[in-house]
Design an enzyme around this catalytic site. Sequence first.
Site, mmCIF file in Angstrom:
data_model
loop_
_atom_site.group_PDB
_atom_site.id
_atom_site.type_symbol
_atom_site.label_atom_id
_atom_site.label_comp_id
_atom_site.label_asym_id
_atom_site.label_seq_id
_atom_site.Cartn_x
_atom_site.Cartn_y
_atom_site.Cartn_z
ATOM 1 N N ARG A 107 12.549 -22.937 -11.612
ATOM 2 C CA ARG A 107 12.905 -24.007 -10.672
ATOM 3 C C ARG A 107 12.911 -23.394 -9.278
ATOM 4 N NH1 ARG A 107 17.270 -25.977 -8.002
ATOM 5 N NH2 ARG A 107 17.373 -28.263 -7.732
ATOM 6 N N LYS A 159 18.823 -18.453 -3.595
ATOM 7 C CA LYS A 159 20.275 -18.449 -3.749
ATOM 8 C C LYS A 159 20.937 -17.240 -3.106
ATOM 9 C CE LYS A 159 20.623 -21.702 -7.508
ATOM 10 N NZ LYS A 159 20.978 -21.978 -8.931
#
Length: 292
Positions: free
Chosen positions: A270, A235
């Site tokens: 994740r 991210k």
Amino acid sequence: VPPEEVPPEVLERLTAPRAPMAGLSFDAPRIMGILNVTPDSFSDGGLFDEGEAALEQARAMVAQGADMLDIGGESTRPGATEVPEAEEAARVVPVLAAIRRDSGIPLSVDTRKASVAEAALGAGADLVNDVSGLAFDPRMGAVAARAGGLCLMHAQGTPETMQIDPRYDDVRLDVYDALEAAVALAEAQGTPRDRILVDPGLGFGKTLKHNVSLLANLSLYHGLGCGILVGASRKGFVGALGGAKTARDRMPGSVAVALHAVRQGAQVLRVHDVGETRQALSLQQALVGGIP
Ligand SMILES: Nc1nc2ncc(COP(=O)(O)OP(=O)(O)O)nc2c(=O)[nH]1
């Protein structure tokens, strides 16, 4: 579809009782491999949006040590627009069914839409991963109650708007309160707490400082009485802190966040980079827990 026209195996999957969390135990951190069957996901869009490529990637992640796979047909990156439910289901369901025929690995469907979740459960998904935390689709709670598990992620706003100007009184406590309300709603609609994972939603309506504060105080969320899932993989905040402009250059930073999350007791990670995360967890386990 009228019940009499639903194939028996689909009806069975939609009605049979399911083991909590697809039988996964959380005595060790679990790796959830990300499989985005989208053309536009921020770090891997278009790589796996065809059946064979998706199946190959699923097999690769299983071989690299994934404990479960998360299959998503709609990018929820900042600025992404909503994918119509029929299109999202058309992306996800065939791939999920193919993986289910190929492997017994627990599968989650990453969707905000009850109709997509229902179709995915009928095709063999075990868990529902709702990045809206039941806020997007009022039918989701009832559908997810038939799954083996539900991940409730916190988001402030929608992908289209969430990063415009995210604000909180205290991000740690505001996210806690919002997740507590989502858990209570899920329980009221039939999902017991032992089938719920909570997720602070890194990058979903958060500034860099918000993401860091949530990670620094991740253990706070154990107070909700659910497993904690963390999705930091590749991210923007990882790139901002680690100096990696391109998403695919952020694996080292992503692994660092994964190890930090596990030290704070997170149960599920994740990630895109399954093999690298698995290797890092093995070292952390040996160095912290000793060698049997
Ligand atoms: N529970 C949970 N689900 C999530 N789904 C998607 C993304 C966004 O990442 P990705 O799937 O890689 O990208 P895109 O949304 O562009 O497909 N992040 C999370 C997350 O942090 N937690």
